[in-house]
Design a protein around this motif. Structure first.
Motif, PDB file in Angstrom:
ATOM      1  N   CYS A 154       0.891  -1.172   0.057  1.00  0.00           N
ATOM      2  CA  CYS A 154       0.008  -0.019  -0.193  1.00  0.00           C
ATOM      3  C   CYS A 154       0.665   1.342   0.017  1.00  0.00           C
ATOM      4  O   CYS A 154       1.854   1.386   0.686  1.00  0.00           O
ATOM      5  CB  CYS A 154      -0.903  -0.095   1.324  1.00  0.00           C
ATOM      6  N   THR A 155       0.465   2.452  -0.709  1.00  0.00           N
ATOM      7  CA  THR A 155       1.243   3.361  -1.033  1.00  0.00           C
ATOM      8  C   THR A 155       0.715   4.491   0.012  1.00  0.00           C
ATOM      9  O   THR A 155       1.037   5.754   0.379  1.00  0.00           O
ATOM     10  CB  THR A 155       1.242   4.217  -2.050  1.00  0.00           C
ATOM     11  N   ASP A 160      -1.914   2.024   5.219  1.00  0.00           N
ATOM     12  CA  ASP A 160      -0.967   1.351   5.738  1.00  0.00           C
ATOM     13  C   ASP A 160      -0.764   1.083   7.164  1.00  0.00           C
ATOM     14  O   ASP A 160      -0.820  -0.094   7.713  1.00  0.00           O
ATOM     15  CB  ASP A 160       0.497   1.794   5.489  1.00  0.00           C
TER      16      ASP A 160
END
Length: 379
Positions: A154-155, A160
């Motif tokens: 995840c970015t 996150d």
């Protein structure tokens, strides 16, 4: 007895440690998230809202993992031949009766949920039990692994962190429930699985408990179930927690059949016996013993002796449970002789009865309350 009480208190304290660690680790993750998003020109309001959102989502994660855990028992139970009986999350329960699902309310102290299933038939004294008992922990691990995998790729810093918290909570749940432990008033799934693997008689005891639960869901009272299901095991055999539960059910059946003197004698013996009977059952038996005393000799010193600080605390935590309400009703009626409190407790009982999942239990408790009233009127 004092040593046993202290030991029980230590177990309750130790049971809190994993949850404190969950809070501490999630707290560290929240602080790390703030370090990642805080810039010289960032708004304090944004930081506060972010922390509040993460704090609330931590509790969402706990609730979610409870659902995942109970779903694990359900899924692995179905895969190994069990049939759906009831599914409870917190105090919300779905129970199967007459082929239909009904939504009801039930709260049991010390538990976040419970999935009860009708067992397959015993074959040569055996039945599958490992996956059903450990299915909740396995599902927590699988779900947490998925959350961790998504968090890694995840970015979004926020997502996150949230997924990381969900993962930590899930792995903690798996350990708390999977590693054999006696936690306060109950045994965890790992301990139950361990008890079942120790001796063949424990498997039959487990099967009987599930069959009794199935029959109760179908509206059958204990006194109307097969008598051989309720034979009292030997003292030695009841060192196993699964087998010990059969002694408790035998006493419960005597209460339902209004054989109060025999029930009281058995419960007194079970409470004195060094056995594997869990704390929840011991406290429930003490409630029944208080009732038996109230409708017989009603000796104030005996009643007071059973109403210890721990017993009062337990009864407060289970204040909406039928047998506890019935005992409180009998206390107000026969010991305190408080008409207003008696009426209030009767009203609370009737309110609880409207959403309680097992009508047979309600019928039994109503009879016991009526007997207490008849005893009062006969004095």
């Amino acid at each position: 007895m004092k040593k046993e009480n202290k030991k029980g208190q230590w177990k309750q304290v130790l049971a809190l440690v994993p949850f404190l660690l969950i809070g501490a680790i999630c707290g560290v993750m929240m602080v790390r998230y703030l370090d990642r998003i805080v810039t010289p020109g960032s708004s304090m309001g944004t930081e506060v809202l972010s922390m509040l959102a993460l704090f609330l989502l931590m509790y969402v994660g706990i609730f979610l993992q409870i659902i995942v855990h109970e779903a694990g028992h359900l899924v692995f139970g179905l895969l190994t031949g069990y049939r759906f009986s009831s599914f409870r999350i917190m105090n919300f329960i779905w129970v199967k009766q007459n082929g239909n699902l009904h939504f009801r309310r039930l709260s049991i102290a010390g538990t976040g949920g419970q999935c009860l299933m009708a067992p397959p038939d015993l074959v040569d004294g055996r039945l599958p039990y490992v996956l059903y008992n450990l299915g909740g922990s396995l599902m927590n691990v699988l779900f947490s692994g998925l959350c961790l995998l998504i968090a890694v790729i995840c970015t979004s810093a926020f997502l996150d962190t949230v997924l990381g918290m969900f993962s930590i909570i899930g792995f903690a749940f798996a350990l708390i429930n999977g590693i054999p432990m006696r936690m306060g008033t109950i045994d965890n799934d790992g301990y139950n699985a361990l008890s079942l693997g120790k001796e063949p008689a424990a498997l039959r005891a487990f099967w009987l408990q599930m069959k009794i639960s199935e029959q109760t869901s179908a509206g059958v009272r204990l006194k109307d179930m097969p008598a051989d299901w309720f034979e009292v095991p030997t003292d030695e055999a009841m060192a196993n927690s699964m087998i010990g539960a059969l002694g408790v059910f035998a006493a419960n059946r005597m209460m339902d059949a209004h054989d109060f003197s025999e029930a009281d004698r058995l419960m007194e013996h079970l409470l004195r016996l060094k056995s594997g009977i869990v704390g929840l059952y011991k406290s429930m038996m003490t409630c029944d013993r208080i009732y038996c005393e109230l409708i017989s000799e009603n000796r104030p010193e005996v009643v007071t002796g059973m109403l210890t600080k721990d017993q009062k605390k337990f009864m407060k935590s289970m204040k909406t449970y039928p047998s506890v309400l019935r005992t409180e009703y009998a206390l107000a009626l026969l010991s305190e002789q408080n008409e207003m409190k008696t009426a209030q407790l009767l009203s609370q009982f009737e309110k609880m009865a409207k959403t309680y999942p097992y009508p047979s239990d309600i019928a039994s408790e109503r009879e016991l309350m009526q007997l207490a009233l008849e005893h009062k009127n006969s004095l």
